[in-house]
Design a protein around this motif. Sequence first.
Motif, mmCIF file in Angstrom:
data_model
loop_
_atom_site.group_PDB
_atom_site.id
_atom_site.type_symbol
_atom_site.label_atom_id
_atom_site.label_comp_id
_atom_site.label_asym_id
_atom_site.label_seq_id
_atom_site.Cartn_x
_atom_site.Cartn_y
_atom_site.Cartn_z
ATOM 1 N N VAL A 229 0.830 -1.200 0.000
ATOM 2 C CA VAL A 229 0.000 0.000 0.000
ATOM 3 C C VAL A 229 0.865 1.251 0.000
ATOM 4 N N ARG A 230 1.888 1.254 0.844
ATOM 5 C CA ARG A 230 2.771 2.425 0.925
ATOM 6 C C ARG A 230 3.559 2.629 -0.373
ATOM 7 N N LYS B 7 1.380 4.346 -2.885
ATOM 8 C CA LYS B 7 1.171 5.750 -2.520
ATOM 9 C C LYS B 7 2.413 6.580 -2.820
ATOM 10 N N GLN B 8 3.593 6.065 -2.479
ATOM 11 C CA GLN B 8 4.818 6.822 -2.716
ATOM 12 C C GLN B 8 5.170 6.905 -4.199
ATOM 13 N N ARG C 12 -2.458 4.447 -7.575
ATOM 14 C CA ARG C 12 -3.557 3.997 -6.725
ATOM 15 C C ARG C 12 -4.310 2.856 -7.381
#
Length: 311
Positions: free
Chosen positions: A248-249, A252-253, A257
């Motif tokens: 997930v991170r 995002k980074q 999405r």
Amino acid sequence: MKYDLSGRLVVGIASSALFDLTECDAVFRERGEAAYRTCQEDHVDDVLEKGVAFPFVRRLLSLNDLADPSDPLVEVIILSRNDPDTGLRVMRSIAAHGLHISRAVFRQGRPSHRFMPALNMSLFLSANGSDVREAMADGMPAGHVLNTDRVDDDTDRELRIAFDFDGVLADDSSERIYQTGGIDEFRAHEVLNATTPHDPGPLREFLAGVNRIQRREEEERRKVPSYRPRLRVSLVTARDAPAHERAVRSLKQWGLRVNDAFFLGGVDKAAVMRALDPHIFFDDQVAHLNGTAPATPSVHVPFGIVNARVA
């Protein structure tokens, strides 16, 4: 006037993925190239039947209605080992099916994937596994389209795309740890590195292009409240907690999405796919795809340590 492909989502596709070439391939295997050429020329006006990737391509191209026709969001280009003469049947079939594909690369007996960077392509699809492996070995993002029994619903206007994570969107560094150290070492490594984004995998840039179109859909919905977005993206991975957090991170980074995420922890992906019903699913492991392919258009991305062992 120069036609600029930068900023567009560009997909290369072999005729074997777009159309059903079963009969043509049988002629080539049994009687050779000359007979194959004659067969294609004799049947140049016979429209080829839809192949596994046809519903995906049709829906992807339909998203161009969000843009000016002179400046489309999506470009699909044929990449073929056929010569231009035998490629005529493919181009006529494209026109007959109403697909807005006007660009093609025909290279008699030679691979065309090396032209992907020049054409700004973030994905190449083919039903020829050898061609896909050759493209991947040259560092190009590619996928082997597998046979499916799924019958497409032409009234369904959505385009649902599903991705595995490791070896597809991300590199296979964590998969390597799992293969050598087992599940406990893998989980410990992912917890320790939860805030460190993965290096990109072969299809990260393709997802970036898909996300650009999703942002355009959001703009359309703000202007026209009745507009219903058609493009939906799902992450379907064997990761579970606590290893889910790094995935997930990382997304995002990267500035990317997904709409849905399934952290299955070893649960059979095939059952989830039947409920999710994507129009295309990308995974790096044949063991998973053997289960999903009968009911879901599935694409093998032959990347990383798992595929090195079976190459």
